[in-house]
Design a protein around this motif. Structure first.
Motif, PDB file in Angstrom:
ATOM      1  N   THR A   1      90.241  97.247  27.940  1.00 22.96           N
ATOM      2  CA  THR A   1      89.392  98.606  27.760  1.00 22.96           C
ATOM      3  C   THR A   1      88.067  98.693  28.855  1.00 22.96           C
ATOM      4  O   THR A   1      87.883  99.543  29.495  1.00 22.96           O
TER       5      THR A   1
ATOM      6  N   ARG B   1      87.642 101.119  31.883  1.00 21.26           N
ATOM      7  CA  ARG B   1      86.332 101.780  32.136  1.00 21.26           C
ATOM      8  C   ARG B   1      85.875 101.704  33.389  1.00 21.26           C
ATOM      9  O   ARG B   1      85.387 102.831  34.060  1.00 21.26           O
TER      10      ARG B   1
ATOM     11  N   ARG C   1      76.827 108.622  28.625  1.00 24.15           N
ATOM     12  CA  ARG C   1      77.671 107.775  29.293  1.00 24.15           C
ATOM     13  C   ARG C   1      77.433 106.376  29.181  1.00 24.15           C
ATOM     14  O   ARG C   1      78.395 105.362  29.218  1.00 24.15           O
TER      15      ARG C   1
ATOM     16  N   LEU D   1      79.722 103.104  26.439  1.00 25.36           N
ATOM     17  CA  LEU D   1      80.480 102.041  27.246  1.00 25.36           C
ATOM     18  C   LEU D   1      80.387 100.756  26.128  1.00 25.36           C
ATOM     19  O   LEU D   1      81.743 100.609  26.075  1.00 25.36           O
TER      20      LEU D   1
END
Length: 523
Positions: A15, A19, A273, A277
């Motif tokens: 993941t 990202r 944002r 994460l």
């Protein structure tokens, strides 16, 4: 329990890779399209099938599919489970095909409510319609991919499905690289990127199909029939779809409220944002691994193992999310400054975004808790209760946002978001506990307390160290120096935190490493 930890690590690392590549993909889109009408048209076209994907193909499908698939696998065996999966997937193909055909035919009218601001510019709207028609079959790819991924996850194979988003980004980046070197019109560029999106979707589908084939579990699709098991599936899926709709409404309403103040949407976007994460990495890993793990144990009558898996998932989630949250709170201003403060992004913007990030980060552990606790309902074929709690949290969020926005503006929305997340998490924990499905031993309570203490000590040290490093972290310093100073703080923070959790016995590092080294089977 070692396989649970290892699966968390595998999904979390992939993941993170997805990202990072997603940021590269977005940077390339910005480089070749900029921020003009063609960029608006492509981004709207890309988001449209993704809206349907979020509502139907991923969360809702997995939530309903995995518990019932695990039940068939544990109680009836592999072949009956494969036949059951074929019945559900056959319905999925028919429904998504019909939706795709109807949307493609009526696209000019279907798209209008989603981009009303484009209607005043016919050329821009026509381009958006064209690009959306190219991108919309992506929904079919993602729907089938979600189904095959659910089968793999239900079988205990996680790597292929976790790698699929990385492959999407790789394909899209490969499609865009030639555009950097050649001159094209914005319209041609947007069309080529849309084609790359479909190519990426097909690549993802091929990847997971190959993994299912290696596992010897390819469902044979046929003309669907409506029976009791199919009815049960849709009864579980529809509340999950509703929950997804509630989330989208929540985002939409928050945007409307924020639009009343200058720059509020931008501050919220940049802060979101940053805290998304760690939330995405930890939350996705937990949600992906825990639901099939719980479902297999519960359908096999192994309630003790199910409780142990849930408690271990809670431990590893808090072990990672609490230090992430406290570090973001302690270093909010330096992080925002180093990453964003240049060009049109001023020091005032840094202060406002950092304040927003602090309050978003306060809700980070709650969002991860939701990911840990919801599978306890879903695995027992209860999708209604989490949906009700999601609805309550939305009401809390909207009410608090409206109450706080006049005095606190964007910070009020961040506070409301975190309070609503904690309300949802507390409701889930209380209801699971009342049903006897959430029991945390005294030793685990002590470990969580020590983890929280270690995270708080680490945050205090980071805050203290950031003060003398302020000149190096300031936007006036060379960028490489800023990055080096922030990186040094991150390394010190990790050393302090993991040293404390080891010394206090909250999580001995040797034990953690042994669990991570034991690899589970993989397709």
């Amino acid at each position: 329990m070692s396989s649970l930890y290892r699966n968390f690590l595998n999904v979390g690392v992939m993941t993170l890779g997805s990202r990072i590549l997603g940021f590269v993909r977005d940077a390339l889109v910005a480089a070749v399209l900029g921020t003009g009408p063609a960029a608006d048209a492509y981004l709207a076209a890309f988001r449209f099938p993704n809206l349907f994907r979020r509502l139907f193909a991923e969360g809702a499908f997995n939530t309903a599919f995995i518990p019932l698939f695990a039940k068939a696998l544990e109680q009836d065996g592999r072949e009956p489970a494969r036949q059951w999966a074929a019945r559900i997937m056959s319905w999925l193909v028919v429904v998504v095909t019909v939706v795709t055909i109807l949307v493609e035919i009526f696209m000019p009218w279907v798209l209008a409510p989603f981009v009303p601001g484009f209607l005043d510019d016919p050329a821009k709207y026509d381009l958006t319609v064209l690009l959306t028609r190219i991108c919309f079959p992506y929904l079919m790819c993602m729907s089938l991919m979600a189904a095959y991924a659910a089968i793999l996850n239900g079988l205990g194979y996680f790597k292929a499905a976790a790698f699929a988003p990385i492959l999407l980004n790789i394909v899209m980046i490969a499609f865009m690289l030639p555009l950097v070197l050649s001159a094209n019109t914005d319209v041609q560029t947007a069309i080529w990127i849309a084609v790359g999106t479909i190519a990426g979707g097909i690549a993802q589908l091929i990847l997971v199909y190959a993994a299912v084939r290696r596992a010897g579990f390819v469902p044979r699709l046929h003309w669907p029939k409506f029976d009791g098991e199919v009815k049960r599936f849709w009864l579980l899926a529809l509340p999950a779809v509703l929950a997804g709709g509630i989330t989208q409404v929540n985002i939409f309403v928050g945007t409307i409220i924020a639009s009343a103040a200058d720059s509020a949407i931008a501050y919220l976007y940049y802060a979101d944002r940053l805290y998304q994460l760690p939330l995405g990495i930890i939350g996705i890993a937990v949600g992906t691994v825990l639901l099939p793990e719980l479902s297999r144990h519960l359908k096999g009558g192994r309630d003790t193992e199910a409780d142990a898996s849930q408690n271990q998932a809670l431990l590893i989630s808090m072990l990672l999310s609490l230090p992430a949250a406290t570090a973001l709170i302690a270093l909010a201003a330096p992080i925002v400054s180093v990453l964003f403060e240049r060009g049109a992004f001023t020091s005032t913007d840094t202060v406002q975004t950092a304040q927003t990030l602090i309050w978003f980060s306060a809700g980070l552990p709650a969002y991860v808790l939701i990911r840990v606790l919801q599978p306890g309902f879903f695995a027992r074929e209860d999708t209604k209760t989490p949906t009700v709690f999601a609805g309550i949290s939305v009401v809390v969020n909207i009410a608090l946002s409206l109450a706080l926005f006049p005095s606190l503006a964007h910070v009020g929305i961040a506070i409301a978001t975190s309070v609503a997340a904690w309300a949802n998490a507390v409701l889930l924990a209380i209801w699971l506990g009342r049903r006897g499905h959430f029991r945390l031993p005294a030793a685990d309570w002590r470990r969580h307390g020590l983890i929280l203490l270690a995270a708080a000590v680490m945050a205090a040290i980071l805050w203290g160290l950031a003060l003398p490093l302020a000149p190096w972290l300031a936007s006036s310093a060379p960028l490489l120096l800023q990055i080096a100073a922030l990186g040094a703080l991150v390394i010190v923070g990790m050393a302090v935190y993991f040293g404390l959790v080891h010394v206090t016995g909250a999580q001995p590092l040797g034990q953690l490493l042994r669990r991570l080294r034991r690899s589970p089977p993989e397709a």
